[in-house]
Design a protein around this motif. Structure first.
Motif, PDB file in Angstrom:
ATOM      1  N   TYR A 509       3.671   5.373  11.390  1.00  0.00           N
ATOM      2  CA  TYR A 509       4.007   4.142  10.908  1.00  0.00           C
ATOM      3  C   TYR A 509       3.800   3.925   9.442  1.00  0.00           C
ATOM      4  N   LYS A 510       3.039   4.514   8.745  1.00  0.00           N
ATOM      5  CA  LYS A 510       2.946   4.684   7.527  1.00  0.00           C
ATOM      6  C   LYS A 510       3.998   5.614   6.563  1.00  0.00           C
ATOM      7  N   ALA A 511       4.557   6.581   7.157  1.00  0.00           N
ATOM      8  CA  ALA A 511       5.513   7.412   6.489  1.00  0.00           C
ATOM      9  C   ALA A 511       6.778   6.685   6.116  1.00  0.00           C
ATOM     10  N   PRO A 512       6.999   7.188   4.956  1.00  0.00           N
ATOM     11  CA  PRO A 512       8.295   6.483   4.272  1.00  0.00           C
ATOM     12  C   PRO A 512       9.702   6.875   5.277  1.00  0.00           C
ATOM     13  N   ARG A 513      10.431   5.812   5.181  1.00  0.00           N
ATOM     14  CA  ARG A 513      11.701   6.021   6.026  1.00  0.00           C
ATOM     15  C   ARG A 513      12.874   6.459   5.162  1.00  0.00           C
ATOM     16  N   LYS A 514      12.475   6.332   3.744  1.00  0.00           N
ATOM     17  CA  LYS A 514      13.550   6.468   2.904  1.00  0.00           C
ATOM     18  C   LYS A 514      12.840   7.462   1.485  1.00  0.00           C
ATOM     19  N   PHE A 515      13.662   8.476   0.948  1.00  0.00           N
ATOM     20  CA  PHE A 515      13.150   9.048  -0.212  1.00  0.00           C
ATOM     21  C   PHE A 515      14.159   9.146  -1.249  1.00  0.00           C
ATOM     22  N   VAL A 516      13.745   8.865  -2.367  1.00  0.00           N
ATOM     23  CA  VAL A 516      14.664   8.719  -3.708  1.00  0.00           C
ATOM     24  C   VAL A 516      13.822   9.709  -4.541  1.00  0.00           C
ATOM     25  N   PHE A 517      14.919  10.757  -5.040  1.00  0.00           N
ATOM     26  CA  PHE A 517      14.519  11.627  -5.936  1.00  0.00           C
ATOM     27  C   PHE A 517      15.161  11.364  -7.323  1.00  0.00           C
ATOM     28  N   GLY A 518      14.127  11.435  -8.327  1.00  0.00           N
ATOM     29  CA  GLY A 518      14.640  11.356  -9.790  1.00  0.00           C
ATOM     30  C   GLY A 518      13.470  10.775 -10.613  1.00  0.00           C
ATOM     31  N   GLU A 519      13.802  10.745 -11.938  1.00  0.00           N
ATOM     32  CA  GLU A 519      12.841  10.279 -13.099  1.00  0.00           C
ATOM     33  C   GLU A 519      12.456   8.681 -12.633  1.00  0.00           C
ATOM     34  N   LEU A 520      11.133   8.600 -12.780  1.00  0.00           N
ATOM     35  CA  LEU A 520      10.324   7.156 -12.520  1.00  0.00           C
ATOM     36  C   LEU A 520      10.488   6.180 -13.560  1.00  0.00           C
ATOM     37  N   PRO A 521      10.822   4.940 -13.799  1.00  0.00           N
ATOM     38  CA  PRO A 521      10.651   3.946 -14.908  1.00  0.00           C
ATOM     39  C   PRO A 521       9.184   3.730 -15.065  1.00  0.00           C
ATOM     40  N   LYS A 522       8.851   3.733 -16.377  1.00  0.00           N
ATOM     41  CA  LYS A 522       7.418   3.369 -16.748  1.00  0.00           C
ATOM     42  C   LYS A 522       7.250   2.747 -17.914  1.00  0.00           C
ATOM     43  N   THR A 523       6.105   2.016 -17.964  1.00  0.00           N
ATOM     44  CA  THR A 523       5.664   1.045 -18.968  1.00  0.00           C
ATOM     45  C   THR A 523       5.421   2.024 -20.191  1.00  0.00           C
ATOM     46  N   SER A 524       5.135   1.379 -21.350  1.00  0.00           N
ATOM     47  CA  SER A 524       4.724   2.120 -22.585  1.00  0.00           C
ATOM     48  C   SER A 524       3.405   2.824 -22.241  1.00  0.00           C
ATOM     49  N   THR A 525       2.620   2.313 -21.425  1.00  0.00           N
ATOM     50  CA  THR A 525       1.260   2.894 -21.305  1.00  0.00           C
ATOM     51  C   THR A 525       1.256   3.968 -19.947  1.00  0.00           C
TER      52      THR A 525
END
Length: 541
Positions: A509-525
């Motif tokens: 039940y903890k396993a993700p149902r969907k996966f999205v591949f690509g660069e992740l948005p980040k803060t400056s830190t």
């Protein structure tokens, strides 16, 4: 009954003075006058030179009327100018506002206005940004240009940085703060919604944070610290002051690039570095891929998410001795450290990673770290299972939020600083953050820790970075969705491969149902911006 230990035993100038990190520079200039304090691309400076330059700049600001309670902002990369500002601003009694180098125009304008900045030192690379930010400002700050190239124009600015140094008096008689509770710096949170909040630090906290952090990394006068952490982030986790306190050497690094980091490590015999997980991951993977083995171990303190076992293992092979720290802007950066016990050293890398995943115990200037119980003001049992908000008390917590009494009161409700992180307390007294309170996923009434799912994903050999957020589900209410940055972005795997992997390593039940591949948005830190990922799922933003 009168306490005999208070009769005639009062504070006086001989036995009491306000704690301030300014005394660190004064001392190191006295003890190590000819020792190299700062190595930068355009100059290297001894401790005596740094002290003289800071006093000279302070004298000019003082002559301009900058005084206690004024705000002086600095928009620079990790250069000697930003490092020096951690001393000369406070020498006038003013408050340093080190600005994030990735700010947009609107946020920069808000911060300059909200903090009532009197002076803005800025790298000329940000000329256009500054020009746009000052449009329509009722009381714009005086501009001082930091021109990194000889002969460069100072553009909008009235003065250049080096001109002001030459105008000043290197024997300026600066004074310690009358009260160590006086503000020394103003740092704005990288909030993902609404305007950022202004976090106010005091001289006492800055002094104790510096001492505490130097001790946490076993720093000495032989330490050489490479600035892979932004100095604008929590004043460089107080290492702007800590390295000076022990008489070590600062090695500046304007921008983090693998070849530049390696070159400075080798040339300057670097012993210590700090950074966000994204920086550690990048360096470890790049060094490992290139077959690089450092000549001597370098201690790397990583903040934020715990390093996965793959990074710990590769880090050991390339020569990084990794320490896991935890903290917030509100706690001067690091507030806990996962102290590695002797018996852990015999563990295999996976078992060690599980131990190091914990945020650990309070640093020296933090009195208590606790987990809140089911009722406000109560504490959860140390059973490693009962989850509640992580709480702190100690000397290295902010004064509060500037001009925001309501938020300050909420942050310190019930006599504790409330981190906003959900954690458990283990029987050995080590705290472990399970999630941000807002990031917990509730699926069919069950709480799912996004961090727990992310820890599993990091074990997959194709994963560079992972972030898990809640996705709406008609049946369960919410289910996990995983966003993954791949080590090889061109090699997109089959989603089913990851589903099978997750179900083999966690409850179904903890396993993700969907996966999205690509660069992740980040803060400056370097923190992953989960709010943007949530917006992608809902169609917002």
């Amino acid at each position: 009954m009168v306490n005999k230990y208070q009769q005639g035993l009062d504070k006086n100038p001989a036995n009491y003075s306000s704690l301030t990190p300014l005394s660190f520079l004064q001392r190191s200039a006295h003890v190590f006058p000819e020792k190299t304090a700062i190595i930068d691309d355009d100059m290297s400076l001894t401790y005596q030179q740094v002290y003289d330059r800071c006093r000279a700049m302070a004298s000019v600001l003082d002559s301009m009327g900058i005084k206690t309670g004024d705000t002086v902002s600095v928009l620079c990369f990790n250069t000697h100018e930003l490092l020096e500002s951690h001393y000369f601003v406070a020498m006038t009694g003013a408050v340093l506002n080190a600005l994030n180098t990735r700010l947009d125009v609107a946020t920069l304008r808000f911060i300059l206005d909200h903090g009532e900045s009197r002076v803005l030192f800025y790298d000329t690379e940000f000329e256009l940004l500054v020009q746009q930010a000052l449009v329509d400002m009722v009381a714009p700050p005086l501009l001082v240009a930091v021109a990194r190239e000889a002969g460069a124009s100072k553009g909008l600015a009235r003065f250049s940085y080096e001109q002001m140094i030459k105008m000043g008096e290197p024997d300026f008689d600066w004074q310690k703060p009358a009260d160590e509770w006086d503000a020394i710096s103003l740092n704005y949170t990288s909030g993902t919604t609404g305007n950022p909040k202004g976090v106010v630090y005091h001289h006492r906290g800055a002094y104790l944070a510096a001492m505490s952090n130097a001790m946490a990394l076993n720093m000495t006068a032989d330490s050489v610290y490479l600035w892979t952490l932004p100095m604008f982030h929590c004043n460089g986790w107080a290492y702007t002051w800590a390295v000076t306190a022990i008489g070590g050497t600062h090695v500046c690094l304007p921008k983090v690039q693998t070849d530049e980091v390696l070159g400075r490590i080798q040339r300057n015999l670097v012993t210590h570095m700090c950074g966000a997980p994204i920086v550690l991951n990048m360096l470890v993977n790049d060094f490992y891929k290139a077959g690089i083995k450092l000549d001597r171990p370098v201690q790397f303190a990583v903040g934020g998410a715990a390093p996965p076992s793959s990074v710990i293992g590769k880090g050991q092979q390339v020569g990084f001795d990794i320490t896991h720290l935890y903290g917030l802007t509100e706690s001067y950066g690091p507030s806990t450290v996962c102290v590695v016990q002797d018996q852990w050293k015999a563990l295999d890398v996976d078992a060690l990673a599980r131990k190091m995943a914990r945020q650990g115990v309070g640093l020296y200037a933090i009195d208590e770290v606790a987990v809140e119980g089911t009722e406000p003001g109560t504490l959860a049992p140390a059973d490693g299972k009962t989850m509640g908000e992580m709480l702190m008390r100690g000397n290295t917590l902010m004064k509060g939020y500037l001009k925001n009494e309501k938020a300050t009161q909420e942050a310190f409700a019930h006599g504790w600083f409330r981190t906003g992180d959900l954690a458990v307390m283990h029987p050995d007294g080590y705290a472990e953050v399970k999630d941000r309170a807002k990031d917990i996923i509730i699926s069919g009434g069950e709480n799912i820790s996004s961090q727990e799912v992310e820890d599993v994903l990091y074990r997959h050999p194709l994963v560079l970075e992972a972030a898990v957020v809640a996705m709406a589900d008609e049946k369960w209410g919410e289910t996990p969705c995983a966003f993954i940055a791949l080590k090889d972005p061109l090699n997109i795997p089959d989603e089913q491969e990851f589903i099978v992997f997750c179900k083999a390593n966690m409850a179904s039940y903890k396993a993700p149902r969907k996966f999205v591949f690509g660069e992740l948005p980040k803060t400056s830190t370097g923190k992953i911006r989960k709010n943007i990922l949530r917006d992608q799922l809902t169609g917002g933003g």
